[in-house]
Design a protein around this motif. Structure first.
Motif, PDB file in Angstrom:
ATOM      1  N   GLN A 261       0.925  -1.164  -0.041  1.00  0.00           N
ATOM      2  CA  GLN A 261       0.006   0.211   0.102  1.00  0.00           C
ATOM      3  C   GLN A 261       0.763   1.013   0.019  1.00  0.00           C
ATOM      4  OE1 GLN A 261      -2.461  -0.728   3.500  1.00  0.00           O
ATOM      5  NE2 GLN A 261      -4.154  -1.522   2.407  1.00  0.00           N
ATOM      6  N   LEU A 262       2.053   1.236   1.107  1.00  0.00           N
ATOM      7  CA  LEU A 262       2.731   2.550   0.816  1.00  0.00           C
ATOM      8  C   LEU A 262       3.663   2.584  -0.267  1.00  0.00           C
ATOM      9  CD1 LEU A 262       3.908   2.152   4.640  1.00  0.00           C
ATOM     10  CD2 LEU A 262       2.124   3.720   3.684  1.00  0.00           C
ATOM     11  N   ASN A 263       4.356   1.428  -0.771  1.00  0.00           N
ATOM     12  CA  ASN A 263       4.979   1.511  -1.987  1.00  0.00           C
ATOM     13  C   ASN A 263       4.324   1.934  -3.173  1.00  0.00           C
ATOM     14  OD1 ASN A 263       7.865   1.534  -2.889  1.00  0.00           O
ATOM     15  ND2 ASN A 263       7.539  -0.791  -3.705  1.00  0.00           N
ATOM     16  N   GLY A 264       2.914   1.585  -3.180  1.00  0.00           N
ATOM     17  CA  GLY A 264       2.264   1.922  -4.147  1.00  0.00           C
ATOM     18  C   GLY A 264       2.088   3.197  -4.326  1.00  0.00           C
ATOM     19  N   LEU A 265       2.110   4.001  -3.494  1.00  0.00           N
ATOM     20  CA  LEU A 265       2.189   5.653  -3.754  1.00  0.00           C
ATOM     21  C   LEU A 265       3.181   6.137  -4.433  1.00  0.00           C
ATOM     22  CD1 LEU A 265       1.195   6.553   0.077  1.00  0.00           C
ATOM     23  CD2 LEU A 265      -0.406   6.487  -1.901  1.00  0.00           C
ATOM     24  N   SER A 266       4.314   5.460  -4.169  1.00  0.00           N
ATOM     25  CA  SER A 266       5.580   6.193  -4.939  1.00  0.00           C
ATOM     26  C   SER A 266       5.474   5.354  -6.220  1.00  0.00           C
ATOM     27  CB  SER A 266       7.010   5.771  -4.255  1.00  0.00           C
ATOM     28  OG  SER A 266       7.020   4.318  -4.167  1.00  0.00           O
ATOM     29  N   LYS A 267       5.121   4.354  -6.723  1.00  0.00           N
ATOM     30  CA  LYS A 267       5.132   3.493  -7.916  1.00  0.00           C
ATOM     31  C   LYS A 267       3.954   4.675  -8.692  1.00  0.00           C
ATOM     32  CE  LYS A 267       6.235  -1.140  -7.049  1.00  0.00           C
ATOM     33  NZ  LYS A 267       5.901  -2.700  -6.764  1.00  0.00           N
ATOM     34  N   SER A 268       3.144   5.028  -8.472  1.00  0.00           N
ATOM     35  CA  SER A 268       2.380   5.820  -9.289  1.00  0.00           C
ATOM     36  C   SER A 268       2.866   7.138  -9.402  1.00  0.00           C
ATOM     37  CB  SER A 268       0.905   6.089  -8.239  1.00  0.00           C
ATOM     38  OG  SER A 268       1.163   6.832  -7.016  1.00  0.00           O
ATOM     39  N   LEU A 269       3.792   7.438  -8.797  1.00  0.00           N
ATOM     40  CA  LEU A 269       4.606   8.463  -9.346  1.00  0.00           C
ATOM     41  C   LEU A 269       5.980   8.278 -10.036  1.00  0.00           C
ATOM     42  CD1 LEU A 269       4.659  10.606  -6.093  1.00  0.00           C
ATOM     43  CD2 LEU A 269       3.304  10.954  -7.976  1.00  0.00           C
ATOM     44  N   GLY A 270       6.163   6.918 -10.500  1.00  0.00           N
ATOM     45  CA  GLY A 270       7.371   6.439 -10.942  1.00  0.00           C
ATOM     46  C   GLY A 270       8.521   6.546 -10.061  1.00  0.00           C
ATOM     47  N   LEU A 271       8.307   6.509  -8.957  1.00  0.00           N
ATOM     48  CA  LEU A 271       9.489   6.436  -7.967  1.00  0.00           C
ATOM     49  C   LEU A 271       9.682   5.130  -7.186  1.00  0.00           C
ATOM     50  CD1 LEU A 271       8.877  10.136  -6.603  1.00  0.00           C
ATOM     51  CD2 LEU A 271      10.511   9.424  -8.710  1.00  0.00           C
ATOM     52  N   ILE A 272      10.725   4.919  -6.453  1.00  0.00           N
ATOM     53  CA  ILE A 272      10.997   3.600  -5.757  1.00  0.00           C
ATOM     54  C   ILE A 272      11.058   4.049  -4.283  1.00  0.00           C
ATOM     55  CG2 ILE A 272      12.774   1.822  -5.871  1.00  0.00           C
ATOM     56  CD1 ILE A 272      13.661   2.606  -8.500  1.00  0.00           C
ATOM     57  N   GLU A 273      10.895   2.889  -3.494  1.00  0.00           N
ATOM     58  CA  GLU A 273      10.935   3.086  -2.025  1.00  0.00           C
ATOM     59  C   GLU A 273      11.934   1.846  -1.650  1.00  0.00           C
ATOM     60  OE1 GLU A 273       7.926   4.410   0.833  1.00  0.00           O
ATOM     61  OE2 GLU A 273       6.782   5.272  -0.803  1.00  0.00           O
ATOM     62  N   GLY A 274      12.264   1.825  -0.337  1.00  0.00           N
ATOM     63  CA  GLY A 274      13.147   0.699   0.196  1.00  0.00           C
ATOM     64  C   GLY A 274      14.592   1.002   0.239  1.00  0.00           C
ATOM     65  N   TYR A 275      15.275   0.174   0.798  1.00  0.00           N
ATOM     66  CA  TYR A 275      16.793   0.481   0.897  1.00  0.00           C
ATOM     67  C   TYR A 275      17.819   0.111   0.023  1.00  0.00           C
ATOM     68  CZ  TYR A 275      15.024   2.303   5.353  1.00  0.00           C
ATOM     69  OH  TYR A 275      14.537   3.123   6.218  1.00  0.00           O
ATOM     70  N   GLY A 276      17.427  -0.558  -1.306  1.00  0.00           N
ATOM     71  CA  GLY A 276      18.232  -1.201  -2.026  1.00  0.00           C
ATOM     72  C   GLY A 276      18.253  -0.440  -3.262  1.00  0.00           C
ATOM     73  N   GLY A 277      18.687  -0.689  -4.539  1.00  0.00           N
ATOM     74  CA  GLY A 277      18.711  -0.216  -5.823  1.00  0.00           C
ATOM     75  C   GLY A 277      20.018   0.679  -6.083  1.00  0.00           C
ATOM     76  N   ARG A 278      19.937   1.515  -7.059  1.00  0.00           N
ATOM     77  CA  ARG A 278      21.168   2.120  -7.252  1.00  0.00           C
ATOM     78  C   ARG A 278      21.401   3.175  -6.548  1.00  0.00           C
ATOM     79  NH1 ARG A 278      19.426   3.208 -13.910  1.00  0.00           N
ATOM     80  NH2 ARG A 278      17.859   1.610 -14.029  1.00  0.00           N
ATOM     81  N   GLY A 279      22.713   3.451  -6.345  1.00  0.00           N
ATOM     82  CA  GLY A 279      23.255   4.330  -5.270  1.00  0.00           C
ATOM     83  C   GLY A 279      23.162   4.027  -3.982  1.00  0.00           C
ATOM     84  N   LYS A 280      22.857   2.763  -3.620  1.00  0.00           N
ATOM     85  CA  LYS A 280      22.830   2.272  -2.212  1.00  0.00           C
ATOM     86  C   LYS A 280      24.203   2.558  -1.504  1.00  0.00           C
ATOM     87  CE  LYS A 280      22.237  -2.200   0.367  1.00  0.00           C
ATOM     88  NZ  LYS A 280      21.909  -3.611   0.223  1.00  0.00           N
ATOM     89  N   GLY A 281      24.073   2.856  -0.259  1.00  0.00           N
ATOM     90  CA  GLY A 281      25.302   3.111   0.340  1.00  0.00           C
ATOM     91  C   GLY A 281      26.093   4.497  -0.034  1.00  0.00           C
ATOM     92  N   GLY A 282      25.195   5.168  -0.761  1.00  0.00           N
ATOM     93  CA  GLY A 282      26.029   6.582  -1.310  1.00  0.00           C
ATOM     94  C   GLY A 282      26.997   6.226  -2.329  1.00  0.00           C
ATOM     95  N   LEU A 283      26.944   5.053  -2.784  1.00  0.00           N
ATOM     96  CA  LEU A 283      27.812   4.746  -4.003  1.00  0.00           C
ATOM     97  C   LEU A 283      27.242   5.582  -5.489  1.00  0.00           C
ATOM     98  CD1 LEU A 283      28.667   0.984  -3.399  1.00  0.00           C
ATOM     99  CD2 LEU A 283      30.097   3.116  -2.843  1.00  0.00           C
ATOM    100  N   PRO A 284      28.242   5.832  -6.283  1.00  0.00           N
ATOM    101  CA  PRO A 284      27.589   6.421  -7.479  1.00  0.00           C
ATOM    102  C   PRO A 284      26.566   5.431  -8.206  1.00  0.00           C
ATOM    103  CG  PRO A 284      30.086   6.327  -7.466  1.00  0.00           C
ATOM    104  CD  PRO A 284      29.687   5.553  -6.171  1.00  0.00           C
ATOM    105  N   ALA A 285      25.571   6.053  -8.923  1.00  0.00           N
ATOM    106  CA  ALA A 285      24.491   5.440  -9.555  1.00  0.00           C
ATOM    107  C   ALA A 285      24.831   5.562 -10.928  1.00  0.00           C
ATOM    108  CB  ALA A 285      23.281   5.920  -9.095  1.00  0.00           C
TER     109      ALA A 285
ATOM    110  N   ASN B 287       0.545  13.549   1.986  1.00  0.00           N
ATOM    111  CA  ASN B 287      -0.637  13.388   2.756  1.00  0.00           C
ATOM    112  C   ASN B 287      -0.987  11.955   3.409  1.00  0.00           C
ATOM    113  OD1 ASN B 287      -1.111  16.479   3.066  1.00  0.00           O
ATOM    114  ND2 ASN B 287      -2.348  16.224   1.383  1.00  0.00           N
ATOM    115  N   LYS B 288      -0.990  11.030   2.435  1.00  0.00           N
ATOM    116  CA  LYS B 288      -0.991   9.488   2.501  1.00  0.00           C
ATOM    117  C   LYS B 288      -0.017   9.001   3.015  1.00  0.00           C
ATOM    118  CE  LYS B 288      -4.626   9.066  -1.316  1.00  0.00           C
ATOM    119  NZ  LYS B 288      -5.134   8.418  -2.341  1.00  0.00           N
ATOM    120  N   ARG B 289       1.301   9.410   2.639  1.00  0.00           N
ATOM    121  CA  ARG B 289       2.314   8.700   3.050  1.00  0.00           C
ATOM    122  C   ARG B 289       2.836   9.166   4.658  1.00  0.00           C
ATOM    123  NH1 ARG B 289       5.770   5.921   4.760  1.00  0.00           N
ATOM    124  NH2 ARG B 289       7.419   4.752   3.684  1.00  0.00           N
TER     125      ARG B 289
END
Length: 321
Positions: free
Chosen positions: A77-101, A208-210
């Motif tokens: 439900q929460l992640n769906g809010l960001s997906k509708s905007l084309g964005l990503i939540e969570g602690y993984g993915g590109r740039g994790k740990g402050g590394l270059p994306a 407002n929802k998040r």
């Protein structure tokens, strides 16, 4: 406070309810087992050892399964809010740990236009999680310091005009993720009359929802400029301390306590934290050495080496005047 905190409370309540319900059934109902095509009842007190060996394990499994299901539902439900905007939540993915994306060659072509528009790689920013982890560059002694539990609450104020939505929301997520809940009174987003449509209804609906009740949006009806926009944010603030930030920042753990502690000692102090750099092309987090802040004669912000007495003290956790 934020919906994330409400979710945690709900999960705990669900866990207690499920555990209590299962224990109630285990103690108050006969255990029914199957033998061939018929069923027969076994009184639970006659099988205490069996319940100890197998019943508790099954109860734990049931509770964990239920909890996992609830977590999946809430996260979707929460992640769906960001997906509708084309964005990503969570602690993984590109740039994790402050590394270059990085982007693929095809993505690089798509990124050229937005990069010129915002002055940073906003297309790449959309591929980086709003919750990405970044390194903690504090000196060891800073991490060891302890602070009282009676610190004042802070209202965090972000000023923006036509900023990329992903960058604004990463600033908000970072502030929530790395500020202790008891210390964070609210986050105020001051829109200095932006033109971008995504910064209007989509932004307000998301926060407002998040983060219901935690994030406020203040909108100027005309372009006021940085200082008057900050004043509008200050007027809306209800925290004991106000902190003003650009809307393209990321906070690290432990940033708030030393700031609030210094102000608690003397309310007339104005505190400027040590600020590491986020590279505009690849969002790598780059550590800046210990330094004071100052201005050139052209009023450009600049970093100044701390005075000799600070170096002589040999304590990197000391504030730099």
């Amino acid at each position: 406070m934020a919906s994330l905190r409400r979710v945690k409370v709900l999960l705990v309540l669900n866990l207690i309810a499920v555990a209590g319900f299962v224990l109630f059934l285990a103690k108050c109902r006969p255990i029914t087992t199957k033998s061939g095509d018929s069923f027969h009842d076994i009184h639970p007190r006659a099988e205490v050892a069996n319940l100890t060996a197998h019943g508790i394990s099954s109860i734990q499994d049931a509770v964990l399964k239920r909890l996992s299901l609830l977590e999946d539902i809430v996260y979707r439900q929460l992640n769906g809010l960001s997906k509708s905007l084309g964005l990503i939540e969570g602690y993984g993915g590109r740039g994790k740990g402050g590394l270059p994306a990085t982007l693929s060659p095809e993505e690089e072509e798509k990124a050229k236009g937005p990069h010129e528009k915002y002055g940073y790689n906003s297309y790449l920013s959309e591929k980086i999680s709003l919750d990405r982890s970044i390194p903690d560059y504090r000196p060891t002694k800073c991490k060891e310091l302890k602070y009282g539990k009676d610190l004042p609450q802070i209202s965090i104020i972000f000023i923006f005009v036509n900023e990329a939505l992903s960058v604004i929301l990463r600033s908000v997520h970072s502030a929530v993720n790395h500020t202790p809940a008891p210390l964070l009174k609210e986050i105020i987003l001051v829109d200095d009359n932006s033109d971008e449509e995504e910064l209007k209804a989509p932004l307000e609906e998301y926060v407002n929802k998040r983060y219901p009740g935690l994030v406020k949006v203040v909108r100027n009806q005309k372009r006021e400029g940085l200082i008057r926009a900050r004043i509008e944010g200050w007027k809306a603030a209800t925290g004991q301390v106000t902190g003003f930030f650009d809307a393209h920042v990321e906070f690290t753990a432990g940033w708030a306590e030393p700031v609030l502690s210094r102000i608690q000692e003397n309310r007339k102090r104005v505190i400027l934290p040590s600020i590491d750099n986020i590279k505009q092309d690849n969002f790598e987090v780059q550590r800046y050495e210990n330094s004071a802040h100052g201005y050139s004669w052209e009023l450009w912000c600049m970093y100044i080496s701390p005075p000799k007495d600070w170096w002589d003290a040999g304590d990197p956790s000391l504030p730099i005047r």
